[in-house]
Motif scaffolding. Sequence first.
Motif, PDB file in Angstrom:
ATOM      1  N   GLU A   1      -4.411 -11.192  -1.902  1.00  0.00           N
ATOM      2  CA  GLU A   1      -5.854 -11.032  -2.091  1.00  0.00           C
ATOM      3  C   GLU A   1      -6.216  -9.671  -2.679  1.00  0.00           C
ATOM      4  OE1 GLU A   1      -7.675 -13.651  -1.592  1.00  0.00           O
ATOM      5  OE2 GLU A   1      -5.892 -14.724  -0.894  1.00  0.00           O
ATOM      6  N   ARG A   2      -5.243  -8.761  -2.740  1.00  0.00           N
ATOM      7  CA  ARG A   2      -5.512  -7.430  -3.262  1.00  0.00           C
ATOM      8  C   ARG A   2      -5.128  -7.356  -4.734  1.00  0.00           C
ATOM      9  NH1 ARG A   2      -4.603  -2.663   0.982  1.00  0.00           N
ATOM     10  NH2 ARG A   2      -5.355  -1.639  -0.908  1.00  0.00           N
ATOM     11  N   TRP A   3      -5.871  -6.568  -5.484  1.00  0.00           N
ATOM     12  CA  TRP A   3      -5.593  -6.422  -6.907  1.00  0.00           C
ATOM     13  C   TRP A   3      -4.910  -5.093  -7.235  1.00  0.00           C
ATOM     14  CZ3 TRP A   3      -7.697  -2.038  -8.893  1.00  0.00           C
ATOM     15  CH2 TRP A   3      -8.749  -1.458  -8.179  1.00  0.00           C
TER      16      TRP A   3
ATOM     17  N   VAL B   1       1.779  -9.119  -8.933  1.00  0.00           N
ATOM     18  CA  VAL B   1       0.875 -10.266  -9.063  1.00  0.00           C
ATOM     19  C   VAL B   1       1.470 -11.453  -8.316  1.00  0.00           C
ATOM     20  CG1 VAL B   1      -0.020  -9.452 -11.269  1.00  0.00           C
ATOM     21  CG2 VAL B   1       1.956 -10.974 -11.227  1.00  0.00           C
ATOM     22  N   PRO B   2       0.623 -12.384  -7.836  1.00  0.00           N
ATOM     23  CA  PRO B   2       1.125 -13.537  -7.084  1.00  0.00           C
ATOM     24  C   PRO B   2       2.114 -14.359  -7.897  1.00  0.00           C
ATOM     25  CG  PRO B   2      -1.240 -13.326  -6.805  1.00  0.00           C
ATOM     26  CD  PRO B   2      -0.845 -12.350  -7.882  1.00  0.00           C
ATOM     27  N   SER B   3       3.176 -14.762  -7.227  1.00  0.00           N
ATOM     28  CA  SER B   3       4.177 -15.623  -7.834  1.00  0.00           C
ATOM     29  C   SER B   3       4.226 -16.917  -7.041  1.00  0.00           C
ATOM     30  CB  SER B   3       5.543 -14.915  -7.836  1.00  0.00           C
ATOM     31  OG  SER B   3       6.518 -15.709  -8.459  1.00  0.00           O
ATOM     32  N   SER B   4       5.343 -17.609  -7.039  1.00  0.00           N
ATOM     33  CA  SER B   4       5.455 -18.878  -6.331  1.00  0.00           C
ATOM     34  C   SER B   4       5.276 -18.680  -4.840  1.00  0.00           C
ATOM     35  CB  SER B   4       6.836 -19.498  -6.608  1.00  0.00           C
ATOM     36  OG  SER B   4       7.854 -18.617  -6.191  1.00  0.00           O
TER      37      SER B   4
ATOM     38  N   VAL C   1       3.236   0.431  -3.247  1.00  0.00           N
ATOM     39  CA  VAL C   1       2.035   1.242  -3.096  1.00  0.00           C
ATOM     40  C   VAL C   1       0.806   0.344  -3.147  1.00  0.00           C
ATOM     41  CG1 VAL C   1       1.930   1.748  -5.587  1.00  0.00           C
ATOM     42  CG2 VAL C   1       0.774   3.253  -3.962  1.00  0.00           C
ATOM     43  N   PHE C   2      -0.141   0.614  -2.241  1.00  0.00           N
ATOM     44  CA  PHE C   2      -1.431  -0.073  -2.212  1.00  0.00           C
ATOM     45  C   PHE C   2      -2.497   0.905  -2.675  1.00  0.00           C
ATOM     46  CE2 PHE C   2       1.105  -2.220   1.036  1.00  0.00           C
ATOM     47  CZ  PHE C   2       0.943  -3.564   0.681  1.00  0.00           C
ATOM     48  N   GLY C   3      -3.079   0.638  -3.830  1.00  0.00           N
ATOM     49  CA  GLY C   3      -4.127   1.508  -4.350  1.00  0.00           C
ATOM     50  C   GLY C   3      -3.660   2.941  -4.487  1.00  0.00           C
ATOM     51  N   GLU C   4      -4.414   3.860  -3.895  1.00  0.00           N
ATOM     52  CA  GLU C   4      -4.077   5.278  -3.930  1.00  0.00           C
ATOM     53  C   GLU C   4      -3.360   5.717  -2.662  1.00  0.00           C
ATOM     54  OE1 GLU C   4      -4.461   7.065  -6.646  1.00  0.00           O
ATOM     55  OE2 GLU C   4      -5.306   5.272  -7.598  1.00  0.00           O
TER      56      GLU C   4
END
Length: 299
Positions: A43-45, A67-70, A95-98
């Motif tokens: 759900e995170r970009w 990015v989402p995979s299978s 890493v998530f964001g900053e």
Amino acid sequence: MTATTRRPAGTPDTPRATAPRADCTADSAGGLSFDIELPGAAERWDTALLLRLRASDPEESVRLPLVPSSGGEVLRATLPSTVPLAEGRWDAYLVFGEGEPQRLLPGCNDLRSLVDRVPRTDRTWLGVRIPYTTKYGNLSVRAWLRWPHAEAGDVWPADGGVTVHGRLYGARLTPTARLEARPRHAAGGEDAGAPVVTGPVTPADGPGFTARLAYDGLAREPGAGEEWELWLRPGEDAEPVRIARILDDIADKHKIMRYPAQPVADKGPDEEGALWARPYYTGANDLSVRLERSPSAAA
């Protein structure tokens, strides 16, 4: 390429037992994909895989979006073969964001396409990337960036010298081709004041070649040191090409590929002060020869 904060030099970045694992898949062109199972992270970009070049100053890094995979909970980052990585060791982080980058653990690797890889001849550089597990249990990537490239194959130390079978990519052998042994302190192999010991090169099928170096020539240069790099000069007016073994799935050859020492021809193996010579791979998988007083010193 981006700049990020570096940990203090010499600090081991050991992952926690709960750190995520990345499964790596290599393609024959030199690209890598990293699959990480992260429940809820789809759900995170702003989730990314970060590669940091070790011991670089200023720090060099590459940020790859996940990015989402299978399956939805598996995220994938892709390092295309067309993106060059500087030669060296790249440490892998999540890493998530900053937020603070978190070291990744190695998962399952599928590196079958790297075995006996044949580089494309229409490229102007050769990129090789091999994922591996560090001594601290982390995931890192060993990268090479070369062209032309002389790939070592079978190495046969015998009869007072070493014979190297290999393949040359990105250059053509000429009748004046030769093998060159240069002291390791000769920067880039081109130190004008350094001695050069040469040997014959015989072309084989396609890009193949066979080169021979007699050890006694190294012994006649006592001031040159004990470590000698092996280079292939395709022709009299061509630049020398470092001989290395990088077109497979083994990141560190020096740990597992070892060759026997042979006595240098000018003294018998039982004489006092007798020299021995041994081919070996450096930490960069470059082929070299070491002179030693005892054959057990590098066994």
